[in-house]
Design a protein around this motif. Sequence first.
Motif, PDB file in Angstrom:
ATOM      1  N   MET A 223       0.856  -1.200   0.000  1.00 37.24           N
ATOM      2  CA  MET A 223       0.000   0.000   0.000  1.00 37.24           C
ATOM      3  C   MET A 223       0.885   1.240   0.000  1.00 37.24           C
ATOM      4  SD  MET A 223      -1.211   0.617   3.924  1.00 37.24           S
ATOM      5  CE  MET A 223      -0.005   0.930   5.215  1.00 37.24           C
ATOM      6  N   ARG A 224       0.250   2.398  -0.217  1.00 37.37           N
ATOM      7  CA  ARG A 224       0.986   3.656  -0.172  1.00 37.37           C
ATOM      8  C   ARG A 224       0.884   4.250   1.233  1.00 37.37           C
ATOM      9  NH1 ARG A 224      -0.259   8.056  -3.630  1.00 37.37           N
ATOM     10  NH2 ARG A 224       1.921   8.320  -4.193  1.00 37.37           N
ATOM     11  N   ALA A 225       2.000   4.730   1.741  1.00 39.83           N
ATOM     12  CA  ALA A 225       2.016   5.362   3.059  1.00 39.83           C
ATOM     13  C   ALA A 225       3.149   6.376   3.103  1.00 39.83           C
ATOM     14  CB  ALA A 225       2.198   4.321   4.161  1.00 39.83           C
ATOM     15  N   VAL A 226       2.928   7.437   3.854  1.00 35.77           N
ATOM     16  CA  VAL A 226       3.986   8.428   4.043  1.00 35.77           C
ATOM     17  C   VAL A 226       4.980   7.869   5.041  1.00 35.77           C
ATOM     18  CG1 VAL A 226       4.490  10.715   4.987  1.00 35.77           C
ATOM     19  CG2 VAL A 226       2.505  10.380   3.489  1.00 35.77           C
ATOM     20  N   SER A 227       6.257   8.065   4.721  1.00 37.81           N
ATOM     21  CA  SER A 227       7.311   7.601   5.610  1.00 37.81           C
ATOM     22  C   SER A 227       8.254   8.752   5.916  1.00 37.81           C
ATOM     23  CB  SER A 227       8.080   6.464   4.937  1.00 37.81           C
ATOM     24  OG  SER A 227       9.357   6.323   5.535  1.00 37.81           O
ATOM     25  N   LEU A 228       8.775   8.722   7.140  1.00 40.16           N
ATOM     26  CA  LEU A 228       9.858   9.625   7.514  1.00 40.16           C
ATOM     27  C   LEU A 228      11.104   8.751   7.591  1.00 40.16           C
ATOM     28  CD1 LEU A 228      10.880  12.401   8.758  1.00 40.16           C
ATOM     29  CD2 LEU A 228      10.387  11.368  10.977  1.00 40.16           C
ATOM     30  N   LYS A 229      12.066   9.048   6.743  1.00 38.62           N
ATOM     31  CA  LYS A 229      13.268   8.218   6.740  1.00 38.62           C
ATOM     32  C   LYS A 229      14.482   9.133   6.664  1.00 38.62           C
ATOM     33  CE  LYS A 229      15.111   4.143   4.370  1.00 38.62           C
ATOM     34  NZ  LYS A 229      14.875   3.185   3.284  1.00 38.62           N
ATOM     35  N   ALA A 230      15.358   9.016   7.647  1.00 34.39           N
ATOM     36  CA  ALA A 230      16.559   9.859   7.717  1.00 34.39           C
ATOM     37  C   ALA A 230      16.198  11.343   7.543  1.00 34.39           C
ATOM     38  CB  ALA A 230      17.590   9.418   6.687  1.00 34.39           C
ATOM     39  N   GLY A 231      15.125  11.752   8.197  1.00 36.83           N
ATOM     40  CA  GLY A 231      14.749  13.169   8.200  1.00 36.83           C
ATOM     41  C   GLY A 231      13.952  13.615   6.984  1.00 36.83           C
TER      42      GLY A 231
ATOM     43  N   VAL B  24      -8.541  -1.193   8.717  1.00 36.76           N
ATOM     44  CA  VAL B  24      -9.385  -0.057   8.307  1.00 36.76           C
ATOM     45  C   VAL B  24      -8.727   0.702   7.166  1.00 36.76           C
ATOM     46  CG1 VAL B  24     -10.406   0.238  10.601  1.00 36.76           C
ATOM     47  CG2 VAL B  24      -8.346   1.538   9.997  1.00 36.76           C
ATOM     48  N   GLU B  25      -9.593   1.384   6.398  1.00 36.19           N
ATOM     49  CA  GLU B  25      -9.122   2.310   5.374  1.00 36.19           C
ATOM     50  C   GLU B  25      -9.157   3.704   5.988  1.00 36.19           C
ATOM     51  OE1 GLU B  25     -10.358   2.603   0.881  1.00 36.19           O
ATOM     52  OE2 GLU B  25     -11.825   3.647   2.131  1.00 36.19           O
ATOM     53  N   VAL B  26      -8.011   4.386   5.961  1.00 39.15           N
ATOM     54  CA  VAL B  26      -7.944   5.719   6.560  1.00 39.15           C
ATOM     55  C   VAL B  26      -8.773   6.684   5.715  1.00 39.15           C
ATOM     56  CG1 VAL B  26      -6.435   7.621   7.231  1.00 39.15           C
ATOM     57  CG2 VAL B  26      -5.638   5.249   7.466  1.00 39.15           C
ATOM     58  N   LYS B  27      -9.665   7.428   6.372  1.00 36.91           N
ATOM     59  CA  LYS B  27     -10.462   8.436   5.673  1.00 36.91           C
ATOM     60  C   LYS B  27      -9.813   9.817   5.795  1.00 36.91           C
ATOM     61  CE  LYS B  27     -14.018   7.697   4.085  1.00 36.91           C
ATOM     62  NZ  LYS B  27     -14.310   7.316   2.674  1.00 36.91           N
ATOM     63  N   ALA B  28      -9.377  10.166   6.999  1.00 36.12           N
ATOM     64  CA  ALA B  28      -8.709  11.453   7.213  1.00 36.12           C
ATOM     65  C   ALA B  28      -7.797  11.337   8.422  1.00 36.12           C
ATOM     66  CB  ALA B  28      -9.739  12.557   7.457  1.00 36.12           C
TER      67      ALA B  28
ATOM     68  N   TYR C 219      -1.128   8.321   8.213  1.00 35.55           N
ATOM     69  CA  TYR C 219      -0.660   8.907   6.951  1.00 35.55           C
ATOM     70  C   TYR C 219      -0.406   7.799   5.934  1.00 35.55           C
ATOM     71  CZ  TYR C 219       0.587  12.808  10.109  1.00 35.55           C
ATOM     72  OH  TYR C 219       0.588  13.801  11.054  1.00 35.55           O
ATOM     73  N   GLY C 220      -1.408   6.964   5.727  1.00 35.06           N
ATOM     74  CA  GLY C 220      -1.280   5.867   4.782  1.00 35.06           C
ATOM     75  C   GLY C 220      -2.666   5.409   4.369  1.00 35.06           C
ATOM     76  N   GLU C 221      -2.723   4.488   3.439  1.00 27.31           N
ATOM     77  CA  GLU C 221      -4.025   4.057   2.925  1.00 27.31           C
ATOM     78  C   GLU C 221      -4.793   3.208   3.934  1.00 27.31           C
ATOM     79  OE1 GLU C 221      -3.440   3.854  -1.865  1.00 27.31           O
ATOM     80  OE2 GLU C 221      -2.536   2.220  -0.717  1.00 27.31           O
ATOM     81  N   ARG C 222      -4.071   2.330   4.631  1.00 28.53           N
ATOM     82  CA  ARG C 222      -4.739   1.409   5.551  1.00 28.53           C
ATOM     83  C   ARG C 222      -3.928   1.271   6.835  1.00 28.53           C
ATOM     84  NH1 ARG C 222      -5.375  -0.366   0.486  1.00 28.53           N
ATOM     85  NH2 ARG C 222      -3.524  -1.678   0.426  1.00 28.53           N
ATOM     86  N   MET C 223      -4.587   0.841   7.900  1.00 27.42           N
ATOM     87  CA  MET C 223      -3.904   0.627   9.166  1.00 27.42           C
ATOM     88  C   MET C 223      -4.699  -0.375   9.994  1.00 27.42           C
ATOM     89  SD  MET C 223      -4.893   4.321  10.922  1.00 27.42           S
ATOM     90  CE  MET C 223      -3.931   4.116  12.411  1.00 27.42           C
ATOM     91  N   LEU C 224      -4.091  -0.814  11.092  1.00 32.10           N
ATOM     92  CA  LEU C 224      -4.784  -1.714  12.015  1.00 32.10           C
ATOM     93  C   LEU C 224      -5.244  -0.935  13.235  1.00 32.10           C
ATOM     94  CD1 LEU C 224      -2.355  -4.796  12.002  1.00 32.10           C
ATOM     95  CD2 LEU C 224      -4.491  -4.497  10.688  1.00 32.10           C
ATOM     96  N   LEU C 225      -6.415  -1.284  13.737  1.00 34.67           N
ATOM     97  CA  LEU C 225      -6.888  -0.744  15.009  1.00 34.67           C
ATOM     98  C   LEU C 225      -7.239  -1.914  15.914  1.00 34.67           C
ATOM     99  CD1 LEU C 225      -9.235   2.156  13.779  1.00 34.67           C
ATOM    100  CD2 LEU C 225      -6.857   2.313  14.558  1.00 34.67           C
ATOM    101  N   SER C 226      -7.334  -1.624  17.217  1.00 34.05           N
ATOM    102  CA  SER C 226      -7.734  -2.659  18.167  1.00 34.05           C
ATOM    103  C   SER C 226      -9.235  -2.608  18.369  1.00 34.05           C
ATOM    104  CB  SER C 226      -7.050  -2.424  19.506  1.00 34.05           C
ATOM    105  OG  SER C 226      -5.726  -2.860  19.411  1.00 34.05           O
ATOM    106  N   ALA C 227      -9.883  -3.742  18.249  1.00 31.22           N
ATOM    107  CA  ALA C 227     -11.336  -3.777  18.368  1.00 31.22           C
ATOM    108  C   ALA C 227     -11.837  -3.113  19.662  1.00 31.22           C
ATOM    109  CB  ALA C 227     -11.840  -5.210  18.255  1.00 31.22           C
ATOM    110  N   PRO C 228     -11.226  -3.402  20.845  1.00 31.41           N
ATOM    111  CA  PRO C 228     -11.765  -2.796  22.070  1.00 31.41           C
ATOM    112  C   PRO C 228     -11.575  -1.283  22.134  1.00 31.41           C
ATOM    113  CG  PRO C 228     -10.246  -4.610  22.566  1.00 31.41           C
ATOM    114  CD  PRO C 228     -10.100  -4.303  21.114  1.00 31.41           C
ATOM    115  N   MET C 229     -10.680  -0.737  21.326  1.00 30.22           N
ATOM    116  CA  MET C 229     -10.384   0.699  21.367  1.00 30.22           C
ATOM    117  C   MET C 229     -11.251   1.496  20.387  1.00 30.22           C
ATOM    118  SD  MET C 229      -8.034   1.260  23.510  1.00 30.22           S
ATOM    119  CE  MET C 229      -6.716   0.505  24.406  1.00 30.22           C
TER     120      MET C 229
END
Length: 347
Positions: free
Chosen positions: A1-9, A29-33, A127-137
């Motif tokens: 997937m596409r995601a923003v990365s910070l690498k070496a500044g 989840v798919e990040v909306k904002a 800052y990416g297309e998708r991520m994981l979340l915890s169900a209880p949170m």
Amino acid sequence: MRAVSLKAGQIYVKDDAPDPVPGFGQVLVEVKACGICGSDLHFAKHGAEMLALGREMGGMTVLDPGPELDLDQDVYMGHEFSAEVLEVGPDTVAPEAGTLVTSIPILFTPEGALRPIVYSNEVAGGYGERMLLSAPMITEVPNGLDFRHAALTEPMAVGLHAVHKSRIAPGEGALVLGCGPVGLAVIGSLQLKGIDTIVASDFSPTRRALATTMGATEVVDPREEPAFDAWMRAGGAKPLVCFEAIGVPGIIDSVLKDAPHSTRLVVVGVCMETDRINPFFGISKELNVQFCLGYDPMEFADTLRAIAEGELAVAPLITGEVGLDGVAGAFEALGNPDEHCKILVTP
Ligand SMILES: [Zn+2]
């Protein structure tokens, strides 16, 4: 997937970031904002110093930061998000696919470790297309609330937490120093608590206007009138709670020097540099100092509810929207307080 990365500044868009796969207790989840936070700006510039300070510190037992962060590898960020459920992990109870949600930025691993979704080489952020979340949170976004506004739950909860920590009560007044996103979140929560004297101070006319929108009863340019003079004029004899939301060296000492007797100072601005104070000022006037950070799950849920009910109007705080390719430019643009408050990344 596409995601923003910070690498070496450097901030760049990584086209082949690992695709997160939900395990037990997790939801894909798919990040909306996702809002860009001032702490991310700071981390992008001063990450090494922040990690060094973290290593020095004892007494931090709440979160397991996981393996030591490597700044020369991809670092994923983004903790102020709203998202849509795509897939629920095995044996996990969670809202069904298509549900709009937000969450405290903490991920439980299937093994039960707690990982902050703030800066990580492994845990994908907002800052990416998708991520994981915890169900209880996960908190479902109430029906109909715009996903952009839901993404402001996290930064606004910081304000509610600071107001709770201050134990401010009706009849007391507030002076808010600094009207960036944190100061504005504090003002919004003070207004919700029914505090009727809220003086706010900032150099930027744009930010002073936003402070008024959020509920400040008096705004002041400290170059024209010192903030505590404005407080004496507007608040007078009321007990004072002063919220410091600037976070640069020298501010705490200047508050100790200028504040009236018995003032409670709530430090919510994050200063990452060594600072000096004169304890004599605080002793002479029996001042109280409370540092605070973050929020608890109830405060997070209350904030989402207040936004959804229209009690906390967050729309004016959103001053820009960019795709993943615009994140590096947005980090630059946020350096100018006259132009921006909160920029949302909509991947
Ligand atoms: Zn933040």
